[in-house]
Design an enzyme around this catalytic site. Sequence first.
Site, short mmCIF file in Angstrom:
data_model
loop_
_atom_site.label_atom_id
_atom_site.label_comp_id
_atom_site.label_asym_id
_atom_site.label_seq_id
_atom_site.Cartn_x
_atom_site.Cartn_y
_atom_site.Cartn_z
N GLY A 1 41.54 44.06 46.75
CA GLY A 1 42.41 45.21 46.53
C GLY A 1 43.24 45.04 45.27
O GLY A 1 43.24 43.98 44.64
N GLY B 1 46.85 45.49 42.68
CA GLY B 1 48.29 45.32 42.69
C GLY B 1 48.75 43.88 42.80
O GLY B 1 47.97 42.93 42.74
N CYS C 1 39.34 37.74 47.49
CA CYS C 1 40.11 38.22 46.34
C CYS C 1 41.58 38.47 46.72
O CYS C 1 42.33 37.53 46.90
CB CYS C 1 39.45 39.46 45.74
SG CYS C 1 40.02 39.83 44.06
N PHE C 2 42.01 39.72 46.84
CA PHE C 2 43.37 40.01 47.28
C PHE C 2 43.62 39.36 48.63
O PHE C 2 44.72 38.85 48.90
CB PHE C 2 43.54 41.53 47.37
CG PHE C 2 44.97 42.02 47.26
CD1 PHE C 2 45.75 41.71 46.16
CD2 PHE C 2 45.52 42.83 48.23
CE1 PHE C 2 47.05 42.17 46.04
CE2 PHE C 2 46.82 43.32 48.13
CZ PHE C 2 47.58 42.98 47.02
N GLN D 1 44.73 35.84 48.24
CA GLN D 1 46.15 35.73 47.87
C GLN D 1 47.05 35.98 49.09
O GLN D 1 48.08 35.33 49.26
CB GLN D 1 46.46 36.71 46.74
CG GLN D 1 45.70 36.38 45.46
CD GLN D 1 45.59 37.57 44.52
OE1 GLN D 1 46.19 38.61 44.73
NE2 GLN D 1 44.79 37.41 43.46
N ASN E 1 37.41 39.77 39.81
CA ASN E 1 38.24 40.84 39.30
C ASN E 1 39.65 40.62 39.82
O ASN E 1 40.01 41.12 40.88
CB ASN E 1 37.70 42.21 39.74
CG ASN E 1 38.68 43.33 39.44
OD1 ASN E 1 39.57 43.18 38.62
ND2 ASN E 1 38.53 44.45 40.12
N GLY F 1 43.95 39.76 38.46
CA GLY F 1 44.96 39.47 37.44
C GLY F 1 46.11 38.65 37.97
O GLY F 1 47.04 38.33 37.24
N PHE F 2 46.04 38.31 39.29
CA PHE F 2 47.03 37.45 39.93
C PHE F 2 46.30 36.27 40.56
O PHE F 2 45.11 36.35 40.85
CB PHE F 2 47.82 38.21 40.99
CG PHE F 2 48.70 39.30 40.44
CD1 PHE F 2 50.05 39.06 40.19
CD2 PHE F 2 48.19 40.57 40.17
CE1 PHE F 2 50.87 40.06 39.68
CE2 PHE F 2 49.00 41.57 39.66
CZ PHE F 2 50.34 41.31 39.40
N HIS G 1 34.08 37.26 44.45
CA HIS G 1 33.43 38.31 45.24
C HIS G 1 32.02 37.89 45.68
O HIS G 1 31.05 38.14 44.96
CB HIS G 1 33.35 39.60 44.43
CG HIS G 1 34.67 40.28 44.25
ND1 HIS G 1 35.10 41.30 45.06
CD2 HIS G 1 35.66 40.05 43.37
CE1 HIS G 1 36.31 41.68 44.67
NE2 HIS G 1 36.67 40.94 43.65
N GLU H 1 30.27 39.29 47.79
CA GLU H 1 29.51 40.50 48.12
C GLU H 1 29.04 41.24 46.88
O GLU H 1 28.50 42.35 46.98
CB GLU H 1 30.39 41.43 48.97
CG GLU H 1 31.33 42.34 48.21
CD GLU H 1 32.48 41.62 47.50
OE1 GLU H 1 33.20 42.27 46.73
OE2 GLU H 1 32.65 40.41 47.72
#
Length: 372
Positions: free
Chosen positions: A230, A232, A258-259, A262, A300, A302-303, A348, A350
């Site tokens: 996701g 943000g 990914c998100f 985190q 993908n 940025g954090f 990722h 997937e």
Amino acid sequence: MTKQEAAALVLEDGRVFRGTAYGALGETLGEAVFCTAMTGYQETLTDPSYHRQIVVAAAPQIGNTGWNDEDDESAKIWVAGYVVRDPARRASNWRATTTLPDEMQRQNVVGIAGVDTRALVRHLRTRGSMKAGIFSGPALADAEQLLARVTNQPSMLGADLAEEVSTNELYTIEPAGEARFTVVAVDLGIKTNTPRMFAERGMRVHVVPSNVSLDQIKELKPDGVFLSNGPGDPATQDGAVALTQGILSEGLPLFGICFGNQILGRALGRSTYKMKFGHRGINIPVVEHGTGRISITAQNHGFALEGERGEQFDTPFGKAEVSHVCANDGTVEGVQLVDGRAFSVQYHPEAAAGPHDAAYLFDRFAGLMEGA
């Protein structure tokens, strides 16, 4: 588009790249980031993780294979804007139903073509991802006015975006063949191929909104819970972190991407930070600490999570460790509980456009639920 309209990409630091309009005319604002993938632009543009980002394609020619009805990773294009160097003059693929610029026009996505993307990528690598805007047609104005529009937009740091891309209501993806397990997937910006990968392994997937409660998850009687990718800043996701801690307290097997990596990391007590320019591409090497196995991965983000390769740390749920790191720069690419009942990766597995080195992680999750 018969007439080539002028367009401008304006960066937060005042640098301006001129080109021609690509897709819809108008104005769009977002964070300028670059993607090094040579293929898979349709999957990139429809990935909800790119919400509010202006994506710069490092590959020099874009649009060759057009646009089809099969490769979308969600119901719409999510990128804020698209920057390309050399747009294909025509689409040439047997599956194509339209062209990329025509689809961008249909969905009102503003882009720019004819940009020296090599210089632009070098600039973003040096200065870091930053606020930007694409302007064409009636949105064009003098550079000072455009720069003011760019700098006045909100920053990606502190952006709470998961709820903006999440489903509004539960939906279910049935397994291919006999149902072996039931998985609840928390949609923080899930991609279409993720439930498909679960379904191929006999998992019935209930995709639920990002604001789902622990009680609502338990009512679905899952064998395991999945935290999706996701957009943000993960530092804004206190609700998702509390939900994850509840899931861990229940002892449910948990897998994150990914998100979701985190979020699990934060639930285990780790902090996050904004990267200079992030990882966006499909050729990024990741090392699994326990085995030394290297996977070439799609990414993908940025954090990232704070931590070091192989680092172990105590949590209220037992000992945890940093399980994966990026071979290029040492960035944390995975965390897990040492007892194995919860794990996540930053990349990722997937990835529909490839590579598929990490698809075994879905089998690992199946094995975890089988042994629970």
